[in-house]
Design a protein around this motif. Sequence first.
Motif, PDB file in Angstrom:
ATOM      1  N   PHE A   1       0.955  -1.104  -0.146  1.00  0.00           N
ATOM      2  CA  PHE A   1      -0.072   0.021   0.068  1.00  0.00           C
ATOM      3  C   PHE A   1       0.824   1.142   0.017  1.00  0.00           C
ATOM      4  CE2 PHE A   1       0.929  -0.705   4.424  1.00  0.00           C
ATOM      5  CZ  PHE A   1       1.322   0.718   4.865  1.00  0.00           C
ATOM      6  N   VAL A   2       0.233   2.254  -0.447  1.00  0.00           N
ATOM      7  CA  VAL A   2       0.861   3.666  -0.328  1.00  0.00           C
ATOM      8  C   VAL A   2      -0.278   4.519   0.327  1.00  0.00           C
ATOM      9  CG1 VAL A   2       1.739   5.585  -1.310  1.00  0.00           C
ATOM     10  CG2 VAL A   2       2.478   3.357  -2.383  1.00  0.00           C
ATOM     11  N   ALA A   3       0.033   5.192   1.351  1.00  0.00           N
ATOM     12  CA  ALA A   3      -1.005   5.934   2.216  1.00  0.00           C
ATOM     13  C   ALA A   3      -0.535   7.368   2.211  1.00  0.00           C
ATOM     14  CB  ALA A   3      -1.272   5.224   3.364  1.00  0.00           C
ATOM     15  N   LEU A   4      -1.028   8.369   1.596  1.00  0.00           N
ATOM     16  CA  LEU A   4      -0.787   9.688   1.919  1.00  0.00           C
ATOM     17  C   LEU A   4      -1.699  10.570   2.683  1.00  0.00           C
ATOM     18  CD1 LEU A   4      -0.702   8.687  -1.568  1.00  0.00           C
ATOM     19  CD2 LEU A   4       0.849  10.786  -1.456  1.00  0.00           C
TER      20      LEU A   4
ATOM     21  N   GLY B   1       4.339  -1.153   3.453  1.00  0.00           N
ATOM     22  CA  GLY B   1       3.806  -0.130   2.403  1.00  0.00           C
ATOM     23  C   GLY B   1       4.669   1.198   2.916  1.00  0.00           C
ATOM     24  N   LEU B   2       4.147   2.186   2.077  1.00  0.00           N
ATOM     25  CA  LEU B   2       4.764   3.629   2.361  1.00  0.00           C
ATOM     26  C   LEU B   2       3.766   4.509   2.772  1.00  0.00           C
ATOM     27  CD1 LEU B   2       6.812   5.554   1.655  1.00  0.00           C
ATOM     28  CD2 LEU B   2       5.960   5.733  -0.776  1.00  0.00           C
ATOM     29  N   ILE B   3       4.160   5.307   3.912  1.00  0.00           N
ATOM     30  CA  ILE B   3       3.464   6.258   4.540  1.00  0.00           C
ATOM     31  C   ILE B   3       3.924   7.869   4.216  1.00  0.00           C
ATOM     32  CG2 ILE B   3       2.182   7.230   6.594  1.00  0.00           C
ATOM     33  CD1 ILE B   3       2.130   4.317   7.604  1.00  0.00           C
ATOM     34  N   ILE B   4       3.134   8.602   3.706  1.00  0.00           N
ATOM     35  CA  ILE B   4       3.729   9.914   3.518  1.00  0.00           C
ATOM     36  C   ILE B   4       2.592  11.059   4.081  1.00  0.00           C
ATOM     37  CG2 ILE B   4       4.131  11.726   1.667  1.00  0.00           C
ATOM     38  CD1 ILE B   4       4.595   9.457  -0.267  1.00  0.00           C
TER      39      ILE B   4
END
Length: 232
Positions: free
Chosen positions: A127-130, A149-152
């Motif tokens: 996942f990518v969560a912004l 995943g990646l959190i921004i």
Amino acid sequence: MVEVFLNNETKKIEGRYHQSKDTNAPVVLILHHHPQYGGSMDSKIIHTIYESFIDNNFSALTINFRGVGKSTGTFDKGIGELTDAAVAIDWLQEHNSNNVPIWIVGFSFGAWVAMQLTMRRPEIVSFVALSLPATKYDFSFLSPCPVPGLIIQSNNDTISEESDVTELAQRLINSVKNNHMEYHIVDDTNHFLRDKEEEVAQIIDNYIKLRLNSAVTSSKKVKKEIRVKEYA
């Protein structure tokens, strides 16, 4: 890219889709921010993310939640929107090989929906969560998070406090048993990551390449182990 419409019970969900020429390419679903606050698949940040995945050879789908753009229906406080996203995953599987990796991306409200879907669909691998809305919504359902995943996050987010997102990100990093969880804070922008779209795109691009390269390395390692066993 082409305009598509997904049938969701009595609802019609509008989407934009790019099909990779590689039949085994991974796929991604991208979800926009809150429909009642201007969220749509036409926002600059969503378009930038969409192009980032296409540039990395993904088949990419982004949708308008019910009641947005040409999607029928009305806002359903996340319940119906979760169904919209699940239907989109089904649609992606119908139009791609069953075994291709599935990624999901969510921005703000869309990240809340995306993380719920990640818990429900084991075929999602990342996942990518912004701008995770950790101040507004309960994320206790992520216990533990099933995939990395990646959190921004922005350092100047007045909607979802950086401290709340950082606490959640640290909990997820501790819960995932590999080194592919990442948390990035973007300076000098707001909840909507305004004027930092290119920086965000670069962070996402780096993460995609890291994960894809890792997957290739793991695949080669497995094949090597199989050959060793065959000739042992």
